[in-house]
Motif scaffolding. Structure first.
Motif, PDB file in Angstrom:
ATOM      1  N   VAL A   1       0.848  -1.189   0.000  1.00 36.31           N
ATOM      2  CA  VAL A   1       0.000   0.000   0.000  1.00 36.31           C
ATOM      3  C   VAL A   1       0.887   1.243   0.000  1.00 36.31           C
ATOM      4  O   VAL A   1       1.876   1.302   0.741  1.00 36.31           O
ATOM      5  N   ALA A   2       0.536   2.201  -0.881  1.00 34.78           N
ATOM      6  CA  ALA A   2       1.210   3.503  -0.825  1.00 34.78           C
ATOM      7  C   ALA A   2       0.125   4.557  -0.844  1.00 34.78           C
ATOM      8  O   ALA A   2      -0.844   4.443  -1.594  1.00 34.78           O
ATOM      9  N   THR A   3       0.252   5.587  -0.012  1.00 38.46           N
ATOM     10  CA  THR A   3      -0.764   6.642   0.001  1.00 38.46           C
ATOM     11  C   THR A   3      -0.134   7.955  -0.437  1.00 38.46           C
ATOM     12  O   THR A   3       1.088   8.153  -0.320  1.00 38.46           O
ATOM     13  N   GLY A   4      -0.987   8.819  -0.964  1.00 41.67           N
ATOM     14  CA  GLY A   4      -0.502  10.131  -1.425  1.00 41.67           C
ATOM     15  C   GLY A   4      -1.666  10.931  -1.971  1.00 41.67           C
ATOM     16  O   GLY A   4      -2.806  10.761  -1.531  1.00 41.67           O
ATOM     17  N   GLU A   5      -1.346  11.740  -2.991  1.00 38.90           N
ATOM     18  CA  GLU A   5      -2.372  12.598  -3.583  1.00 38.90           C
ATOM     19  C   GLU A   5      -3.470  11.754  -4.210  1.00 38.90           C
ATOM     20  O   GLU A   5      -3.210  10.675  -4.720  1.00 38.90           O
ATOM     21  N   ALA A   6      -4.691  12.332  -4.243  1.00 43.86           N
ATOM     22  CA  ALA A   6      -5.787  11.663  -4.939  1.00 43.86           C
ATOM     23  C   ALA A   6      -5.646  11.921  -6.434  1.00 43.86           C
ATOM     24  O   ALA A   6      -4.811  12.733  -6.850  1.00 43.86           O
ATOM     25  N   GLY A   7      -6.379  11.168  -7.244  1.00 44.46           N
ATOM     26  CA  GLY A   7      -6.368  11.396  -8.693  1.00 44.46           C
ATOM     27  C   GLY A   7      -5.800  10.220  -9.441  1.00 44.46           C
ATOM     28  O   GLY A   7      -4.950   9.482  -8.916  1.00 44.46           O
ATOM     29  N   ALA A   8      -6.282  10.016 -10.677  1.00 45.47           N
ATOM     30  CA  ALA A   8      -5.922   8.845 -11.470  1.00 45.47           C
ATOM     31  C   ALA A   8      -4.424   8.814 -11.780  1.00 45.47           C
ATOM     32  O   ALA A   8      -3.782   7.760 -11.695  1.00 45.47           O
ATOM     33  N   ASP A   9      -3.828   9.945 -12.109  1.00 45.79           N
ATOM     34  CA  ASP A   9      -2.411   9.962 -12.493  1.00 45.79           C
ATOM     35  C   ASP A   9      -1.520   9.577 -11.313  1.00 45.79           C
ATOM     36  O   ASP A   9      -0.627   8.733 -11.435  1.00 45.79           O
ATOM     37  N   ALA A  10      -1.808  10.217 -10.181  1.00 45.50           N
ATOM     38  CA  ALA A  10      -0.987   9.927  -8.996  1.00 45.50           C
ATOM     39  C   ALA A  10      -1.135   8.450  -8.639  1.00 45.50           C
ATOM     40  O   ALA A  10      -0.152   7.773  -8.298  1.00 45.50           O
ATOM     41  N   ASP A  11      -2.354   7.921  -8.733  1.00 42.53           N
ATOM     42  CA  ASP A  11      -2.595   6.498  -8.418  1.00 42.53           C
ATOM     43  C   ASP A  11      -1.791   5.609  -9.367  1.00 42.53           C
ATOM     44  O   ASP A  11      -1.122   4.657  -8.945  1.00 42.53           O
ATOM     45  N   ALA A  12      -1.822   5.954 -10.681  1.00 43.24           N
ATOM     46  CA  ALA A  12      -1.098   5.139 -11.668  1.00 43.24           C
ATOM     47  C   ALA A  12       0.402   5.169 -11.383  1.00 43.24           C
ATOM     48  O   ALA A  12       1.095   4.142 -11.484  1.00 43.24           O
ATOM     49  N   ALA A  13       0.907   6.336 -11.010  1.00 42.19           N
ATOM     50  CA  ALA A  13       2.343   6.454 -10.742  1.00 42.19           C
ATOM     51  C   ALA A  13       2.721   5.598  -9.528  1.00 42.19           C
ATOM     52  O   ALA A  13       3.743   4.894  -9.545  1.00 42.19           O
ATOM     53  N   ARG A  14       1.866   5.658  -8.503  1.00 44.65           N
ATOM     54  CA  ARG A  14       2.171   4.854  -7.312  1.00 44.65           C
ATOM     55  C   ARG A  14       2.108   3.364  -7.644  1.00 44.65           C
ATOM     56  O   ARG A  14       2.965   2.587  -7.234  1.00 44.65           O
ATOM     57  N   ARG A  15       1.093   2.984  -8.453  1.00 45.70           N
ATOM     58  CA  ARG A  15       0.951   1.579  -8.838  1.00 45.70           C
ATOM     59  C   ARG A  15       2.221   1.114  -9.550  1.00 45.70           C
ATOM     60  O   ARG A  15       2.776   0.051  -9.277  1.00 45.70           O
ATOM     61  N   GLN A  16       2.676   1.940 -10.488  1.00 42.84           N
ATOM     62  CA  GLN A  16       3.855   1.592 -11.280  1.00 42.84           C
ATOM     63  C   GLN A  16       5.085   1.395 -10.366  1.00 42.84           C
ATOM     64  O   GLN A  16       5.928   0.555 -10.605  1.00 42.84           O
ATOM     65  N   ALA A  17       5.147   2.222  -9.337  1.00 42.14           N
ATOM     66  CA  ALA A  17       6.296   2.116  -8.432  1.00 42.14           C
ATOM     67  C   ALA A  17       6.177   0.876  -7.545  1.00 42.14           C
ATOM     68  O   ALA A  17       7.183   0.251  -7.180  1.00 42.14           O
ATOM     69  N   LEU A  18       4.924   0.519  -7.216  1.00 48.96           N
ATOM     70  CA  LEU A  18       4.736  -0.623  -6.300  1.00 48.96           C
ATOM     71  C   LEU A  18       4.983  -1.964  -6.998  1.00 48.96           C
ATOM     72  O   LEU A  18       5.462  -2.924  -6.382  1.00 48.96           O
ATOM     73  N   VAL A  19       4.640  -2.026  -8.311  1.00 49.78           N
ATOM     74  CA  VAL A  19       4.657  -3.323  -8.999  1.00 49.78           C
ATOM     75  C   VAL A  19       6.006  -4.066  -8.925  1.00 49.78           C
ATOM     76  O   VAL A  19       6.044  -5.249  -8.580  1.00 49.78           O
ATOM     77  N   PRO A  20       7.147  -3.400  -9.200  1.00 44.18           N
ATOM     78  CA  PRO A  20       8.411  -4.166  -9.133  1.00 44.18           C
ATOM     79  C   PRO A  20       8.707  -4.695  -7.725  1.00 44.18           C
ATOM     80  O   PRO A  20       9.242  -5.795  -7.575  1.00 44.18           O
ATOM     81  N   VAL A  21       8.333  -3.910  -6.699  1.00 36.92           N
ATOM     82  CA  VAL A  21       8.577  -4.392  -5.327  1.00 36.92           C
ATOM     83  C   VAL A  21       7.678  -5.606  -5.068  1.00 36.92           C
ATOM     84  O   VAL A  21       8.100  -6.601  -4.461  1.00 36.92           O
ATOM     85  N   ALA A  22       6.425  -5.517  -5.570  1.00 38.41           N
ATOM     86  CA  ALA A  22       5.495  -6.645  -5.382  1.00 38.41           C
ATOM     87  C   ALA A  22       6.046  -7.901  -6.046  1.00 38.41           C
ATOM     88  O   ALA A  22       5.985  -9.005  -5.481  1.00 38.41           O
ATOM     89  N   ALA A  23       6.633  -7.741  -7.254  1.00 38.22           N
ATOM     90  CA  ALA A  23       7.178  -8.908  -7.953  1.00 38.22           C
ATOM     91  C   ALA A  23       8.311  -9.523  -7.135  1.00 38.22           C
ATOM     92  O   ALA A  23       8.400 -10.752  -6.971  1.00 38.22           O
ATOM     93  N   SER A  24       9.174  -8.667  -6.585  1.00 38.12           N
ATOM     94  CA  SER A  24      10.286  -9.184  -5.773  1.00 38.12           C
ATOM     95  C   SER A  24       9.760  -9.874  -4.524  1.00 38.12           C
ATOM     96  O   SER A  24      10.254 -10.933  -4.125  1.00 38.12           O
ATOM     97  N   ALA A  25       8.745  -9.245  -3.891  1.00 38.49           N
ATOM     98  CA  ALA A  25       8.204  -9.834  -2.660  1.00 38.49           C
ATOM     99  C   ALA A  25       7.593 -11.204  -2.946  1.00 38.49           C
ATOM    100  O   ALA A  25       7.756 -12.150  -2.163  1.00 38.49           O
ATOM    101  N   ALA A  26       6.897 -11.328  -4.101  1.00 36.41           N
ATOM    102  CA  ALA A  26       6.280 -12.617  -4.446  1.00 36.41           C
ATOM    103  C   ALA A  26       7.368 -13.671  -4.619  1.00 36.41           C
ATOM    104  O   ALA A  26       7.263 -14.801  -4.111  1.00 36.41           O
ATOM    105  N   ALA A  27       8.464 -13.288  -5.332  1.00 36.29           N
ATOM    106  CA  ALA A  27       9.558 -14.240  -5.551  1.00 36.29           C
ATOM    107  C   ALA A  27      10.175 -14.635  -4.212  1.00 36.29           C
ATOM    108  O   ALA A  27      10.449 -15.813  -3.951  1.00 36.29           O
ATOM    109  N   ALA A  28      10.345 -13.649  -3.331  1.00 39.87           N
ATOM    110  CA  ALA A  28      10.989 -13.938  -2.043  1.00 39.87           C
ATOM    111  C   ALA A  28      10.116 -14.855  -1.196  1.00 39.87           C
ATOM    112  O   ALA A  28      10.602 -15.824  -0.603  1.00 39.87           O
ATOM    113  N   LEU A  29       8.811 -14.557  -1.162  1.00 40.04           N
ATOM    114  CA  LEU A  29       7.913 -15.388  -0.357  1.00 40.04           C
ATOM    115  C   LEU A  29       7.948 -16.833  -0.824  1.00 40.04           C
ATOM    116  O   LEU A  29       8.009 -17.763  -0.027  1.00 40.04           O
ATOM    117  N   SER A  30       7.922 -16.995  -2.159  1.00 41.37           N
ATOM    118  CA  SER A  30       7.885 -18.366  -2.648  1.00 41.37           C
ATOM    119  C   SER A  30       9.207 -19.067  -2.318  1.00 41.37           C
ATOM    120  O   SER A  30       9.229 -20.220  -1.905  1.00 41.37           O
TER     121      SER A  30
END
Ligand code: ADP
Length: 764
Positions: free
Chosen positions: A132-161
């Protein structure tokens, strides 16, 4: 339309975040997989650009399944303000389902523990974690945060497995280490056979050889006066050798041949009489007085008659061998819980206290006068093997007035069994079905100290059908099915055990002609459906069932329901797990008794534990020492320091116990409670070296209550400590071994009654 293309500096920060994640992660394999991944993720997320807060949340159920250190009651969301806020655990409103819905894009997560608009990205499928990342409201800010979270999520999934694979491999290593240990024991055993053969066989063989040589030199010499005497010695020595060889053969046969047993209902009194007759000449030669005492009614035992006759002959033979001339031997038969017990008492020299633990070991012979008599030191070891093959128990004690008592218990005969598969819809063989019914009946009888138990199961057509009974006086009588009236349904769904559910039990005429005066009825409920009923009974003149017994039977009925639910496809493991539970009454620390469960419940309540967690704790308490049943009892009961291989065996019991009772565990949280009951708050315990609050509260409670019972309980070789001394001992270890808060609450509960108990003890 503008797409959020990351700026070069952002890309660099993503990489930094991923690098930070991997650098924080401990891949040593000792670390708890989910907790460790969450902490590493949070450190990584702090580096993301344009966020005001970051969090990582875990599915509490999946986390507990993947991570043995995860306490079911713990908070599941770790959050921090960026850049410098403290990370804190919480359980935000809406629970994990709200996070999961947000991660799947179905809704926004408005309950995040941080201010601002929350962007939630899942880790794994189904998601175990959510970033979870929080910040400004709005579609662009949300997309930017999503983009930043995705690589960490991929690493976390690999690590968990990777980490969970590692945990699985470690479990495999533990299993293999167990097998290796068993093979090591077998090798040591064989080594001892060789040692014994060369030592004990040597003396008679030397004598035979020497006497034969002398005789050979004198063949034809009519005048040689010692011929008869020498032949007598040769015959005696050869006979001695033969008996020892027989014993060694018996021993190996028993050690390796449990499949060869032929079980049938046998009146034990008959076997005892046969043994007494067989030993009458030697007893008469030593002018011993032998008496047999048996109650008017004694249920038959379900045993291999030849093997149990051997046990009685060995015990009685020892009593005859070691009791001085003119002494007394009593053989007492009794009925006890699910068993029939045989005691052999003598007024001979008794066994030195320091030897009681070792007496059942192979080739063990006590020092002193008793060691003069002939023997291989195998008789008791053989007896113990045979009794254990029957799922029974054997023990020795020194009598207060001098002399010894050897006592063994074997299972009572089962009542008529109905066909379980048709009743429950379980697809298992009739043989396996009757095995599970009989071990369920025995376990309930044994742990609740009831002489009779009946199990009824719903037939899916509005009736409860009796599927098995134990200990009813009139075993031939068929019990009638019970029609499930509305009143019955209400009683069963309530799930509570009751001594007398009122008029509704009129149908179940258990007491008929068999003075089963005290009864306790306990429903079996699965997913809000009544599936069956357990009735436990005691006979006239015995104590009734109280509140503590009622609570214990409710826990047992939940264990039985889990066992039946997990039975299909898992038959052998479930049977073994129940067998292990059955043995806990006679081995280890008695923390599954009604008294102990009651104390654990009061302590947990005093510490503010909720009812759901309390149910788990009582469930865990009933099963947690099961591994001990497999640690050899003379080791467990030992007062003396343990040798290295014995210590190893005791330490391993926690993991062994979890493994053994695994098929009886309803959820990973109960497993966690059992797994961590040997941890110490200073982090030096077993098996994971958890410290402080990382040890589940329930496990910290079990540790204190276990210590209390093991300190105060009398053992065959030493008296238990007085309550006040035991309490002082527990207090002395608060803050190192035990949780100080738990110790305080325990002292407050127990102290008011200890002074009184000490005084009573001094009087007696
Ligand atoms: P053994 O063949 O030496 O009798 P057992 O295994 O039967 O072997 O017994 C082991 C040891 O236990 C004996 O050597 C003896 O020291 C002790 N023992 C067994 N029964 C008695 C008894 N009734 N009274 C005293 N000592 C006993």
């Amino acid at each position: 339309m503008q797409t959020a293309v990351p700026r070069p500096t952002d890309r660099a920060r993503d990489v930094n975040a991923v690098a930070e994640f991997w650098s924080r992660l401990s891949l040593a394999g000792e670390a708890p997989p989910v907790l460790d991944t969450m902490e590493a993720v949070l450190a990584a997320l702090r580096l993301l650009p344009d966020v005001s807060g970051v969090a990582v949340a875990a599915d509490p159920v999946l986390a507990a399944a993947m991570d043995a250190t995860w306490d079911a009651g713990r908070d599941w969301c770790l959050a921090a303000r960026v850049p410098t806020g403290q990370a804190a655990w919480s359980a935000p409103d809406g629970g994990w389902p709200a996070v999961r819905a947000a991660a799947a894009g179905r809704s926004a997560w408005s309950e995040a523990p941080l201010a601002g608009a929350a962007t939630v990205v899942p880790v794994g499928e189904p998601p175990v974690l959510a970033l979870v990342a929080t910040g400004e409201a709005g579609a662009d800010a949300d997309a930017a945060r999503r983009q930043a979270l995705v690589p960490v999520a991929a690493s976390a999934a690999a690590a968990l497995s990777a980490l969970t694979t590692l945990a699985t491999l470690q479990a495999e290593v533990v299993r293999l280490a167990g097998e290796n240990h068993a093979l090591g024991r077998l090798a040591r055993l064989q080594g001892r056979f060789v040692a014994m053969a060369s030592h004990d066989f040597k003396a008679p063989l030397t004598a035979i050889t020497a006497y034969t040589e002398v005789l050979l030199g004198q063949v034809g010499d009519e005048a040689f006066p010692h011929a008869t005497e020498f032949l007598g010695v040769i015959r005696a020595e050869a006979g001695r050798l033969l008996r020892m060889v027989d014993r060694v053969l018996d021993f190996t046969r028993i050690e390796f041949g449990p499949q060869l047993m032929k079980l049938e209902p046998v009146p034990l009194a008959d076997l005892v009489q046969e043994a007494v007759r067989a030993l009458a000449p030697s007893a008469a030669a030593r002018r011993l007085h032998v008496v047999v005492e048996a109650p008017a009614f004694l249920p038959r035992a379900e045993i291999d008659a030849d093997l149990i006759r051997q046990v009685i002959v060995n015990l009685l033979g020892n009593a005859v061998k070691y009791t001085p001339e003119g002494g007394h031997i009593r053989i007492v038969l009794t009925e006890e819980g699910s068993s029939v017990a045989v005691s052999v008492l003598d007024d001979g020299p008794g066994i030195p206290s320091e030897d009681i633990r070792r007496i059942f070991r192979e080739f063990y012979r006590a020092d002193g006068a008793a060691a003069q008599a002939e023997g291989a030191g195998l008789g008791l070891s053989i007896a113990r093997h045979i009794v254990h093959l029957h799922g029974g128990h054997i023990e020795a004690r020194r009598l207060p007035a001098g002399g010894s008592e050897f006592r063994f218990l074997v299972p009572k005969e089962m009542g008529a069994l109905a066909a379980l598969p048709q009743v429950t819809g379980l697809q298992v063989s009739p043989e396996k079905a009757s095995q599970v019914i009989s071990v369920v009946l025995r376990t309930v009888a044994e742990l609740t100290d009831s002489l009779a138990v009946v199990l009824l199961m719903g037939d899916g057509n509005g009736a409860l059908v009796p599927v098995g009974s134990l200990g009813l006086r009139d075993e031939g009588r068929r019990l009638q099915p019970v029609i499930l009236t509305e009143a019955w349904r209400r009683f069963l769904l309530d799930g509570r055990a009751q001594p007398d559910p009122g008029a509704i039990v009129g149908d179940l005429d258990l007491a008929h002609g068999q003075d089963l005066d005290e009864r306790l009825y306990c429903p079996l409920v699965h997913e809000d459906e009544p599936v069956g009923l357990i009735v436990a009974g005691r006979h006239a003149g015995e104590a009734g069932y109280g509140e503590a017994e009622r609570q214990q039977l409710e826990v047992l009925s939940r264990i039985v329901t889990t066992a039946l639910r997990n039975f299909e496809g898992n038959e052998q493991r479930v049977l073994e797990a129940l067998q292990v539970l059955l043995q806990t009454r006679r081995t280890g620390v008695p923390t599954s008794t009604p008294e102990a469960l009651h104390l654990i419940g009061r302590l947990a309540r005093a510490l503010g534990m909720g009812s759901q967690e309390m149910r788990r704790l009582l469930y865990a308490a009933t099963l947690h020492d099961a591994g001990m049943a497999r640690v050899e009892d003379e080791i467990v009961l030992g007062a003396a320091p343990l040798s290295w291989d014995e210590r190893d065996e005791v330490d391993r019991h926690v993991e062994q116990g979890c493994e053994l009772v695994g098929p009886l565990l309803p959820d990973p949280a109960v497993r966690g409670l059992i797994r961590h009951h040997h941890e110490r708050v200073d982090g030096s315990g077993h098996p994971d070296g958890l410290a402080g609050d990382r040890i589940p509260l329930g496990s910290r409670i079990l540790a204190v209550v276990d210590a209390w019972f093991s300190l105060t309980k009398d053992r065959s070789f030493r008296a238990g400590l007085a309550p006040s001394a035991a309490l002082a001992e527990i207090r002395a270890h608060a803050g190192t071994q035990f949780d100080t808060r738990v110790v305080q609450a325990f002292v407050e509960l127990v102290e008011p009654v200890t002074g009184q108990a000490d005084r009573t003890e001094n009087r007696t």
